[in-house]
Design a protein around this motif. Structure first.
Motif, PDB file in Angstrom:
ATOM      1  N   THR A 757      11.238  -7.636 -18.030  1.00  0.00           N
ATOM      2  CA  THR A 757      11.949  -7.362 -19.278  1.00  0.00           C
ATOM      3  C   THR A 757      12.203  -5.866 -19.450  1.00  0.00           C
ATOM      4  OG1 THR A 757       9.830  -7.349 -20.455  1.00  0.00           O
ATOM      5  CG2 THR A 757      11.083  -9.412 -20.446  1.00  0.00           C
ATOM      6  N   ARG A 758      11.238  -5.042 -19.037  1.00  0.00           N
ATOM      7  CA  ARG A 758      11.444  -3.593 -19.119  1.00  0.00           C
ATOM      8  C   ARG A 758      12.598  -3.161 -18.202  1.00  0.00           C
ATOM      9  NH1 ARG A 758       6.328   0.248 -18.463  1.00  0.00           N
ATOM     10  NH2 ARG A 758       5.845  -0.864 -20.387  1.00  0.00           N
ATOM     11  N   ALA A 759      12.699  -3.781 -17.031  1.00  0.00           N
ATOM     12  CA  ALA A 759      13.778  -3.453 -16.103  1.00  0.00           C
ATOM     13  C   ALA A 759      15.129  -3.792 -16.712  1.00  0.00           C
ATOM     14  CB  ALA A 759      13.593  -4.197 -14.789  1.00  0.00           C
ATOM     15  N   VAL A 760      15.208  -4.934 -17.429  1.00  0.00           N
ATOM     16  CA  VAL A 760      16.461  -5.322 -18.076  1.00  0.00           C
ATOM     17  C   VAL A 760      16.854  -4.299 -19.127  1.00  0.00           C
ATOM     18  CG1 VAL A 760      17.573  -7.049 -19.531  1.00  0.00           C
ATOM     19  CG2 VAL A 760      16.144  -7.772 -17.622  1.00  0.00           C
ATOM     20  N   ALA A 761      15.872  -3.873 -19.939  1.00  0.00           N
ATOM     21  CA  ALA A 761      16.163  -2.896 -20.987  1.00  0.00           C
ATOM     22  C   ALA A 761      16.541  -1.536 -20.387  1.00  0.00           C
ATOM     23  CB  ALA A 761      14.949  -2.757 -21.904  1.00  0.00           C
ATOM     24  N   ASN A 762      15.805  -1.116 -19.366  1.00  0.00           N
ATOM     25  CA  ASN A 762      16.089   0.188 -18.759  1.00  0.00           C
ATOM     26  C   ASN A 762      17.457   0.245 -18.083  1.00  0.00           C
ATOM     27  OD1 ASN A 762      13.596   1.104 -19.606  1.00  0.00           O
ATOM     28  ND2 ASN A 762      12.576   0.757 -17.637  1.00  0.00           N
ATOM     29  N   GLN A 763      17.934  -0.890 -17.623  1.00  0.00           N
ATOM     30  CA  GLN A 763      19.237  -0.950 -16.962  1.00  0.00           C
ATOM     31  C   GLN A 763      20.393  -1.140 -17.948  1.00  0.00           C
ATOM     32  OE1 GLN A 763      20.040  -0.476 -13.738  1.00  0.00           O
ATOM     33  NE2 GLN A 763      17.903  -0.007 -13.248  1.00  0.00           N
ATOM     34  N   GLY A 764      20.083  -1.095 -19.244  1.00  0.00           N
ATOM     35  CA  GLY A 764      21.131  -1.235 -20.252  1.00  0.00           C
ATOM     36  C   GLY A 764      21.630  -2.652 -20.395  1.00  0.00           C
ATOM     37  N   GLY A 765      20.734  -3.638 -20.233  1.00  0.00           N
ATOM     38  CA  GLY A 765      21.162  -5.030 -20.255  1.00  0.00           C
ATOM     39  C   GLY A 765      21.304  -5.640 -21.628  1.00  0.00           C
ATOM     40  N   ILE A 766      20.785  -4.974 -22.683  1.00  0.00           N
ATOM     41  CA  ILE A 766      20.784  -5.583 -24.013  1.00  0.00           C
ATOM     42  C   ILE A 766      22.207  -5.722 -24.574  1.00  0.00           C
ATOM     43  CG2 ILE A 766      20.061  -5.231 -26.412  1.00  0.00           C
ATOM     44  CD1 ILE A 766      17.453  -4.032 -25.344  1.00  0.00           C
ATOM     45  N   LEU A 788      16.994 -12.539 -24.534  1.00  0.00           N
ATOM     46  CA  LEU A 788      16.892 -11.636 -25.668  1.00  0.00           C
ATOM     47  C   LEU A 788      15.608 -11.889 -26.458  1.00  0.00           C
ATOM     48  CD1 LEU A 788      18.905  -9.433 -26.428  1.00  0.00           C
ATOM     49  CD2 LEU A 788      19.814 -10.927 -28.203  1.00  0.00           C
ATOM     50  N   TYR A 789      15.171 -13.131 -26.542  1.00  0.00           N
ATOM     51  CA  TYR A 789      13.923 -13.451 -27.234  1.00  0.00           C
ATOM     52  C   TYR A 789      12.738 -12.805 -26.521  1.00  0.00           C
ATOM     53  CZ  TYR A 789      10.180 -16.109 -29.458  1.00  0.00           C
ATOM     54  OH  TYR A 789       9.041 -16.455 -30.141  1.00  0.00           O
ATOM     55  N   ASN A 790      12.703 -12.902 -25.197  1.00  0.00           N
ATOM     56  CA  ASN A 790      11.629 -12.263 -24.433  1.00  0.00           C
ATOM     57  C   ASN A 790      11.646 -10.743 -24.614  1.00  0.00           C
ATOM     58  OD1 ASN A 790      10.188 -14.414 -23.091  1.00  0.00           O
ATOM     59  ND2 ASN A 790      12.046 -14.774 -21.890  1.00  0.00           N
ATOM     60  N   LEU A 791      12.865 -10.164 -24.673  1.00  0.00           N
ATOM     61  CA  LEU A 791      12.966  -8.716 -24.880  1.00  0.00           C
ATOM     62  C   LEU A 791      12.468  -8.332 -26.275  1.00  0.00           C
ATOM     63  CD1 LEU A 791      16.485  -8.051 -23.295  1.00  0.00           C
ATOM     64  CD2 LEU A 791      14.306  -7.218 -22.427  1.00  0.00           C
ATOM     65  N   SER A 792      12.683  -9.206 -27.280  1.00  0.00           N
ATOM     66  CA  SER A 792      12.275  -8.896 -28.651  1.00  0.00           C
ATOM     67  C   SER A 792      10.769  -8.906 -28.835  1.00  0.00           C
ATOM     68  CB  SER A 792      12.931  -9.887 -29.623  1.00  0.00           C
ATOM     69  OG  SER A 792      12.367 -11.183 -29.464  1.00  0.00           O
ATOM     70  N   MET A 793      10.032  -9.451 -27.869  1.00  0.00           N
ATOM     71  CA  MET A 793       8.581  -9.441 -27.967  1.00  0.00           C
ATOM     72  C   MET A 793       8.017  -8.013 -27.865  1.00  0.00           C
ATOM     73  SD  MET A 793       7.561 -12.574 -28.454  1.00  0.00           S
ATOM     74  CE  MET A 793       9.007 -12.640 -29.520  1.00  0.00           C
ATOM     75  N   ASP A 794       8.821  -7.115 -27.302  1.00  0.00           N
ATOM     76  CA  ASP A 794       8.431  -5.714 -27.220  1.00  0.00           C
ATOM     77  C   ASP A 794       9.156  -4.962 -28.332  1.00  0.00           C
ATOM     78  OD1 ASP A 794       7.857  -3.091 -26.628  1.00  0.00           O
ATOM     79  OD2 ASP A 794       8.310  -3.250 -24.479  1.00  0.00           O
ATOM     80  N   ALA A 795       8.393  -4.410 -29.284  1.00  0.00           N
ATOM     81  CA  ALA A 795       8.994  -3.746 -30.444  1.00  0.00           C
ATOM     82  C   ALA A 795       9.862  -2.549 -30.052  1.00  0.00           C
ATOM     83  CB  ALA A 795       7.899  -3.295 -31.408  1.00  0.00           C
ATOM     84  N   GLU A 796       9.624  -1.970 -28.889  1.00  0.00           N
ATOM     85  CA  GLU A 796      10.420  -0.823 -28.454  1.00  0.00           C
ATOM     86  C   GLU A 796      11.897  -1.204 -28.233  1.00  0.00           C
ATOM     87  OE1 GLU A 796       8.720   0.946 -25.031  1.00  0.00           O
ATOM     88  OE2 GLU A 796       6.906   1.657 -26.059  1.00  0.00           O
ATOM     89  N   ASN A 797      12.130  -2.505 -28.021  1.00  0.00           N
ATOM     90  CA  ASN A 797      13.502  -2.964 -27.778  1.00  0.00           C
ATOM     91  C   ASN A 797      14.262  -3.300 -29.054  1.00  0.00           C
ATOM     92  OD1 ASN A 797      13.155  -2.763 -24.979  1.00  0.00           O
ATOM     93  ND2 ASN A 797      12.309  -4.842 -24.857  1.00  0.00           N
ATOM     94  N   HIS A 798      13.573  -3.339 -30.203  1.00  0.00           N
ATOM     95  CA  HIS A 798      14.231  -3.750 -31.451  1.00  0.00           C
ATOM     96  C   HIS A 798      15.402  -2.839 -31.831  1.00  0.00           C
ATOM     97  CE1 HIS A 798      10.554  -6.273 -32.959  1.00  0.00           C
ATOM     98  NE2 HIS A 798      11.146  -6.777 -31.887  1.00  0.00           N
ATOM     99  N   PRO A 799      15.256  -1.499 -31.778  1.00  0.00           N
ATOM    100  CA  PRO A 799      16.407  -0.652 -32.151  1.00  0.00           C
ATOM    101  C   PRO A 799      17.657  -0.925 -31.305  1.00  0.00           C
ATOM    102  CG  PRO A 799      14.397   0.656 -32.072  1.00  0.00           C
ATOM    103  CD  PRO A 799      14.054  -0.686 -31.493  1.00  0.00           C
ATOM    104  N   ALA A 800      17.466  -1.133 -30.000  1.00  0.00           N
ATOM    105  CA  ALA A 800      18.609  -1.393 -29.131  1.00  0.00           C
ATOM    106  C   ALA A 800      19.240  -2.740 -29.457  1.00  0.00           C
ATOM    107  CB  ALA A 800      18.178  -1.350 -27.668  1.00  0.00           C
ATOM    108  N   ILE A 801      18.426  -3.751 -29.772  1.00  0.00           N
ATOM    109  CA  ILE A 801      18.962  -5.070 -30.102  1.00  0.00           C
ATOM    110  C   ILE A 801      19.770  -5.010 -31.389  1.00  0.00           C
ATOM    111  CG2 ILE A 801      18.335  -7.438 -30.727  1.00  0.00           C
ATOM    112  CD1 ILE A 801      15.893  -7.167 -28.902  1.00  0.00           C
ATOM    113  N   LEU A 802      19.248  -4.287 -32.382  1.00  0.00           N
ATOM    114  CA  LEU A 802      19.976  -4.150 -33.644  1.00  0.00           C
ATOM    115  C   LEU A 802      21.261  -3.352 -33.448  1.00  0.00           C
ATOM    116  CD1 LEU A 802      16.967  -3.414 -36.060  1.00  0.00           C
ATOM    117  CD2 LEU A 802      18.208  -5.565 -35.784  1.00  0.00           C
ATOM    118  N   ALA A 803      21.184  -2.263 -32.650  1.00  0.00           N
ATOM    119  CA  ALA A 803      22.367  -1.434 -32.416  1.00  0.00           C
ATOM    120  C   ALA A 803      23.465  -2.196 -31.685  1.00  0.00           C
ATOM    121  CB  ALA A 803      21.977  -0.189 -31.613  1.00  0.00           C
ATOM    122  N   ALA A 804      23.072  -3.182 -30.889  1.00  0.00           N
ATOM    123  CA  ALA A 804      24.055  -3.973 -30.149  1.00  0.00           C
ATOM    124  C   ALA A 804      24.763  -4.989 -31.027  1.00  0.00           C
ATOM    125  CB  ALA A 804      23.378  -4.685 -28.983  1.00  0.00           C
TER     126      ALA A 804
END
Length: 833
Positions: A757-766, A788-804
């Motif tokens: 999941t970190r790799a997906v976020a780091n690669q700009g997948g959101i 996206l649900y698995n990515l949301s389990m990490d709070a660090e990904n929330h800003p990117a999910i909302l921004a998208a």
């Protein structure tokens, strides 16, 4: 230039070079001046008008002194006797005089100036005459404008007066004059020739080129009057003499209208053609502008001197044939061939018009061009006109003639001429059309023959030409068929490893010995992604392609010195050469004898050296040195290194098929090197073969060397598979392709791959995932929501999910009660909304 006038008088004129060209207006003016009586009439008319005006003003009678002076002019035996009236005419140019007087005065002065420099010097004794003449360019009378421009033309033809004409505002007034739509051709012509004279001065060229005149000059090239064309062409030819003007001239679009005068069967006089050629030759000194010239259907051909063609020995009494040597099936209506090849020329020309002759257009053009050039060479008429031009090393010809001329030069004995022709072929081979034209004209056979030439400059030029031609897949086949491998291999063995010729030879060999061609052929069975054409769109169809592995003999490539040189290049050369060498070695592995020689030359050490480059660090090192590498490494260098590593990984993967090679290598060292490269910042497209090679090495190493858990598979997932799937979702491929990618990505994450999941976020997948959820349907939306649900389990990904913009998308899914609404609701609950 001596002109006969009255039977009792002879005048000698020194006419400016630009007057030497025939024109209707020019002939008229010279004729008027050559008849001395007409000049006397003009003198009488102007002087009488002045005297009458004075008489009416004063109430007195006509001045007998003036009358006597006119009679003296009529009786004089020399035109210079009229010099005493020049001051009067110049005074009549004054702004306070009647416009008709000013018009007749400037007309008389213009005709007087045609007498040459002595007459012009007499006029210039009154410096104000230039300013008064320039002022007359504003006149509403076309006669006055023509005469004023004509006088300025004569004055500016004398070097010492050129600056004075420019300083008097002539360029600005002519610019204003030429913008008028109702100008007569004569006014245009005289005005343009003033600019032509002024543009002899370099500083004035820059002023003219950077004014509003340039678009007007280009427009006048299309004028109905040829005299205007010639005058505009003369100005442009002068402007092109200054390199600083080239950019603005090309951007203004000067090349296409000039090029049209040099094409086959183009309309235009010899004068405008020479001017167009002169201008284009200057512009063609820039490599980019040379390409624009070729795109207009013209080519630069080297001037080698008519003497060089004396060694040309065509086979006499031969009918035109195709480049492969087969006879041309045309009706030979002429009973016997001529000594100088005129009959062959006629047959060649007949092919062009014969609708029953079933030949491709390129073959017809090759036959026509070759017969024309051979005919000129046989009768000694080739380069006759161009030899007088010592300022240029090239001439410009339409591409049909130019291609044939360069091929003909290759058959001469002059080494310098051959080298020049080969260099010109390389420069002209910028498009598929030009490369095919050279092939059809017979260039390939001659070039291959010259590879073993004793002259080094000839060899280098020939190899360069073959390298440019081999870019075309079709021409590359012809090069191979002509037996190019043996001479190229011999040359490679004798050359310096890092020399420029080595680079070109490797380029040719890698195109002939391309290991990917056969793979493409096996999988090609029609259009790709809905396209009407397949992978070989601009070259040849796959059905007609002959692959190297089927036509090349093993013994031609199994030379130990040749293979040793390739391994040496793989070890010591630049990444570009390493890429080519690795590709050729990969091709050689298809032959058993070659593979054995490769493995016996310590290929493992060469590969290790290539893999252990300084910037292929692991992820920890890359994070510590990221800023340094970004500042120090050029993007092109990283691209080249990535290509070299990818090609070397392909070679290693092929070699691993050999059990003997597997047993004698240190798989652990190779694995460590490739793992560092996989986790480095090299572009993603170069990691596919690295990942494949690592997987193959992991099977060889086994669990005893890598432990019970194999980390290679995880690294391949994180650094190659996941980034590749995200790119596939990002790049707006077909919906089916995106669906396949997102489902595969969901499977990897669902299997609990560490840090996936970190790799997906780091690669700009959101962001692309949210867009896919918004636009997609069915299985793609299900898989996207799960990721996206698995990515949301990490709070660090929330800003990117909302921004998208995930929240509005999820709410629409919930409110629409679509099959995915429950999954969307669960995802909304995990977000801080």
């Amino acid at each position: 230039m001596s002109l006969t006038t009255h039977p009792h008088f002879k005048f000698t004129f020194s006419i400016h070079k630009s007057l030497a060209e025939p024109s209707t207006a020019r002939i008229k003016y010279l004729h008027n001046f050559s008849t001395f009586n007409s000049f006397n009439v003009k003198l009488r008319s102007v002087v009488t008008r002045v005297s009458s005006s004075s008489d009416s003003d004063s109430g007195g009678s006509f001045d007998d002194t003036v009358s006597q002076q006119v009679s003296d002019v009529e009786a004089s035996s020399s035109p210079i006797s009229g010099d005493s009236y020049i001051g009067l005419f110049i005074r009549m140019l004054g702004l306070d005089n009647d416009i008709l007087d000013r018009e007749q005065a400037v007309d008389a002065l213009w005709k007087y100036s045609l007498g040459g420099k002595k007459c012009i010097d007499e006029i210039m004794k009154s410096p104000g005459s230039v300013i008064l003449t320039v002022n007359l360019l504003k006149s509403d009378s076309s006669v006055a404008c023509e005469a004023a421009a004509g006088l300025l033309r004569m004055i500016s033809s004398v070097n010492i007066y050129r600056d004075l004409v420019a300083e008097s505002g002539a360029i600005e007034e002519i610019t204003s004059l030429l913008t008028q739509s109702s100008l007569t051709p004569e006014v245009k012509e005289q005005s343009l020739y003033v600019l032509a004279n002024l543009s002899v001065d370099e500083k004035l060229r820059v002023q003219i080129a950077n004014s509003d005149l340039l678009p007007l000059l280009i427009k006048f090239l299309d004028d109905e009057e040829m005299n205007v064309n010639e005058a505009a062409g003369g100005v442009l030819a002068n402007l092109a003499l200054s390199v600083t003007n080239h950019k603005v001239m090309v951007e203004a679009g000067v090349i296409p209208p000039l090029a049209k005068f040099l094409r086959t069967n183009s309309e235009g006089s010899k004068v405008i053609k020479k001017e167009a050629q002169s201008a284009l030759l200057e512009l063609a000194k820039d490599d980019y502008y040379k390409i624009l010239l070729i795109e207009e259907g013209l080519v630069l051909v080297p001037l080698v001197g008519a003497a060089a063609y004396k060694s040309f020995r065509p086979s006499l009494h031969s009918w035109p044939s195709l480049p492969d040597g087969s006879e041309l099936n045309v009706k030979q209506s002429i009973k016997g061939p001529s000594r100088f090849g005129a009959s062959e020329l006629l047959v060649g020309l007949h092919v062009e018009d014969d609708k029953n002759t079933k030949l491709e257009e390129a073959k017809k053009n090759a036959i026509v061009g070759r017969t024309q050039q051979q005919f000129l060479a046989r009768i000694g008429a080739i380069e006759i006109e161009d030899e007088n031009n010592k300022n240029h090393k090239f001439t410009i010809l339409p591409w049909v003639d130019g291609v044939a001329r360069m091929v003909l030069i290759l058959e001469l004995e002059d080494e310098s001429a051959i080298a020049k022709a080969a260099e010109s072929i390389a420069d002209a081979s910028i498009s598929e059309h030009m490369r095919t034209s050279f092939k059809e004209a017979g260039a390939v056979k001659n070039l291959v023959r010259l590879i073993d030439h004793q002259s080094e400059p000839v060899k280098v030029a020939v190899i360069c030409a073959l390298e440019r031609l081999s870019i075309s897949n079709d021409v590359c086949q012809r090069i191979e068929a002509e037996g190019v491998l043996d001479p190229l291999i011999r040359s490679l063995k004798d050359l310096d490893v890092n020399g420029n010729s080595t680079h070109m030879i490797l380029n040719i060999l890698s195109r002939i010995l391309d290991p990917s061609k056969e793979m493409k052929s096996k999988f090609y069975d029609g259009p790709v992604n809905g396209s009407r054409k397949g992978w070989n769109e601009a070259r040849t169809s796959a059905s007609s392609f002959t692959f190297s592995s089927e036509t090349i003999r093993e013994k031609d490539l199994s030379d130990s010195t040749f293979i040793s040189r390739l391994v040496e290049i793989l070890t010591t050369s630049s990444p570009v050469l390493q890429t080519k060498a690795a590709s050729i070695l990969e091709f050689l592995t298809t032959f058993e004898s070659c593979r054995e020689k490769i493995t016996s030359l310590d290929i493992e050490s060469a590969l290790n050296t290539l893999f252990q480059q300084k910037f292929f660090n692991g992820k920890e090192d890359m994070e510590a040195e990221y800023d340094f590498q970004e500042s120090e490494l050029d993007t092109l260098e990283i691209e080249e290194a990535g290509l070299a590593v990818s090609a070397a990984s392909r070679l290693l993967t092929r070699l691993l098929d050999s059990e003997h090679f597997q047993k004698n290598i240190n798989a652990s060292t190779l694995t460590d090197s490739l793992r560092k490269i996989l986790t480095s910042k090299i572009p993603l497209q170069y990691k596919d073969w690295i990942a494949a090679c690592l997987v193959k090495l992991s099977f060889i190493s086994g669990p005893t060397k890598l432990g019970s858990e194999n980390p290679i598979n995880t690294e391949v997932m994180l650094y190659e598979t996941i980034p590749r799937l995200i790119e596939q979702i990002k790049d707006n491929y077909s919906p089916e392709s995106q669906e396949t990618a997102v489902i595969e990505l969901n499977r990897i994450i669902s299997e609990g791959v560490v840090d996936s999941t970190r790799a997906v976020a780091n690669q700009g997948g959101i962001f692309p995932l949210v867009k896919l959820i918004e636009d997609g349907n069915g299985r793609a939306v299900d898989a996207g929501l799960a990721i996206l649900y698995n990515l949301s389990m990490d709070a660090e990904n929330h800003p990117a999910i909302l921004a998208a913009g995930a929240v509005p998308v999820l709410r629409r899914i919930v409110l629409s009660k679509s099959p995915q609404w429950e999954r969307a609701l669960n995802l909304l609950r995990t977000l801080p909304t």
